[in-house]
Design a protein around this motif. Sequence first.
Motif, PDB file in Angstrom:
ATOM      1  N   ASP A 214       0.800  -1.229   0.000  1.00 17.21           N
ATOM      2  CA  ASP A 214       0.000   0.000   0.000  1.00 17.21           C
ATOM      3  C   ASP A 214       0.833   1.279   0.000  1.00 17.21           C
ATOM      4  O   ASP A 214       0.306   2.357   0.266  1.00 17.21           O
TER       5      ASP A 214
ATOM      6  N   ASP B 212       2.253  14.105  -2.347  1.00 18.72           N
ATOM      7  CA  ASP B 212       1.146  15.068  -2.475  1.00 18.72           C
ATOM      8  C   ASP B 212       0.284  15.109  -1.207  1.00 18.72           C
ATOM      9  O   ASP B 212      -0.516  16.004  -1.014  1.00 18.72           O
TER      10      ASP B 212
ATOM     11  N   ALA C  27       2.599   9.197  -7.250  1.00 22.26           N
ATOM     12  CA  ALA C  27       2.008   8.368  -8.306  1.00 22.26           C
ATOM     13  C   ALA C  27       0.642   8.905  -8.707  1.00 22.26           C
ATOM     14  O   ALA C  27       0.134   8.621  -9.790  1.00 22.26           O
TER      15      ALA C  27
ATOM     16  N   LYS D  31       3.370   1.032  -5.007  1.00 19.87           N
ATOM     17  CA  LYS D  31       4.242   0.432  -6.047  1.00 19.87           C
ATOM     18  C   LYS D  31       3.494   0.305  -7.358  1.00 19.87           C
ATOM     19  O   LYS D  31       3.958   0.744  -8.410  1.00 19.87           O
ATOM     20  N   THR D  32       2.303  -0.304  -7.253  1.00 17.71           N
ATOM     21  CA  THR D  32       1.507  -0.530  -8.462  1.00 17.71           C
ATOM     22  C   THR D  32       1.083   0.797  -9.079  1.00 17.71           C
ATOM     23  O   THR D  32       1.123   0.964 -10.305  1.00 17.71           O
ATOM     24  N   SER D  33       0.723   1.715  -8.236  1.00 13.05           N
ATOM     25  CA  SER D  33       0.283   3.011  -8.737  1.00 13.05           C
ATOM     26  C   SER D  33       1.413   3.705  -9.497  1.00 13.05           C
ATOM     27  O   SER D  33       1.199   4.282 -10.577  1.00 13.05           O
TER      28      SER D  33
END
Length: 573
Positions: free
Chosen positions: A373, A473, A507, A376-378
Amino acid sequence: MSEVTVRELAEVVGIPVDRLLVQLGKSGLPHTDADQRLNEQDKAQLLGHLRQLHGTGESDTATPRKITLKRKSVNELKVSSQGRKKTVTVEVRKRRTYVRNAEKQAVVTAQPEDGDEAERMEAAKRALHDEAKRRHRELDERLRAEEEVREREQTEREKLELEQRKSAAEERAREKEREKQRAKTEAKPGAKAAAAASKSESIEAALAAEQAAAVSAKRSDSRKAERGAKKSERPKHGRAELHVASEKSGRRRKKPKARPVIKASPSRHAFELPTAPVVREVSIPETISVSELAQRMSIKSSELIKAMMNLGSMVTINQVIDQDTAAIVVEELGHKPVMLKEDSVEDHLLQERGDERPVVARPPVVTIMGHVDHGKTSLLDYIRRTKVADAEAGGITQHIGAYHVETEKGTISFLDTPGHAAFTAMRARGAKATDIVVLVVAADDGVMPQTIEAIQHARAAEVPIIVAVNKIDRPDADAERIKQDLANHEIIPEAWGGDTIFVNVSAKTGEGVEELLESILLQSEVLELTASDAGPARGVVIESRLDKGRGPVASVLVQSGRLEKGDIILAGQ
Ligand code: GDP
């Protein structure tokens, strides 16, 4: 009745007058005529003569009237002839007549029958004696003949034994020569002719010795025969001639045996039994059928099945056995098993591959790691979405495992396998697919257990780390705290005098992503990554799956060489 005529006396006695006259004459009386008278004295003289003649001895005055006695006696003679016992019955008949003396001056006469009986007895005895002698002679002859036959047989036997001994000696000599020649051939192949010559010589010598022995044996045989036979004045050679016929026959039998020996000795093409077993190197793959294994050992399948049966394994000719079982059987049968590996072909190919081909700079391969969470994927999605052309995927979003990101400063290969499992799995396979690890840490979360794990993995693989402080952000993002936490794990930022690049990214907004890519390229320049772009390709399977339509599909990262369309990929470790 003091005087009687000769005729009257003859009548009284019961014998012819002529016979009485003869007896009177023999007793010394002068009577020649039947009418002449005989007085008492004459009669007494006649009686005395007759008694003397027949040995009756005493006067038989008490003899009663004329009595004729007949006596028959049976004797048995046992004669043995030709090993059989035979009984001969001999019958003797006697007749004796007694005449009363008081009445008629009885005259005891030995009846002529008495004399005949005696003669017959004598004749019978003689005949029996002759018969016995004849049989004895026959028996002697037969025994002699049997003795001769026995002697002949003995001689034959001795000859045969001699021949056998001779052939055995020849065989031994041949065997010795063969051994010698083999040793010589092994030691010096060029000395074949010499070996053959010496072989034939020694064979000849052996034969000569044997023949000499045979001759001496024959001589002793002939001497024995001479001793047995009656001594003759004929010369020795003459006597030896007597045995020539029988010995010649023996020689005729010997010669055919001796000839092949001489012929066989120089022959090099004669079959020779192998003296040592042939040990083969039998290559055994992971699995092999019984028939194929038998073929590799050059034996019949039935023999192999029998050997396996002896080892307690019942197999059929087409049965497939595993490598270990096959190795045991091969060793049992005296051969040398050579285990083949399934990927021996690939190993062979890889060994052949030279590293002398020209190398060029290659793009870095990057893996993104970090705690769950943390984004990484984002981050990967953002990079792919913004940097990878859709056309490359044919407009269809599909998971391809890895992709290239083209930037102005160069290309970066991202492995789309976020998470530690894939990295660990690749490392376990001994494949080093990653050049740089991007460690994603959420700025609002901090260093977590999987973050620390990722650091350890990267260190173990000796791969440089670039820290991407994500979610910058977020209002609660605290990049400085992340730096502080990572410094505790010896990840020191460049700003603090360390060698780790820290990039603040988002991301979600894409902030800092360009800077991250630049940092990656900068790091790869430091690494001076190169690879050959020619020759057989070599790479790593990033992931594989079974596609319903296409079958097994693998994502391969080609690390060197060139992979053309249609190339067959050999999967190995
Ligand atoms: P992963 O498990 O490490 O792959 O994390 P994900 O990519 O699934 O992200 C987890 C959550 O974080 C998702 O809900 C994302 O929307 C959120 N997320 C990821 N990156 C950012 C970011 O930069 N800013 C914000 N605000 N949220 C983010």
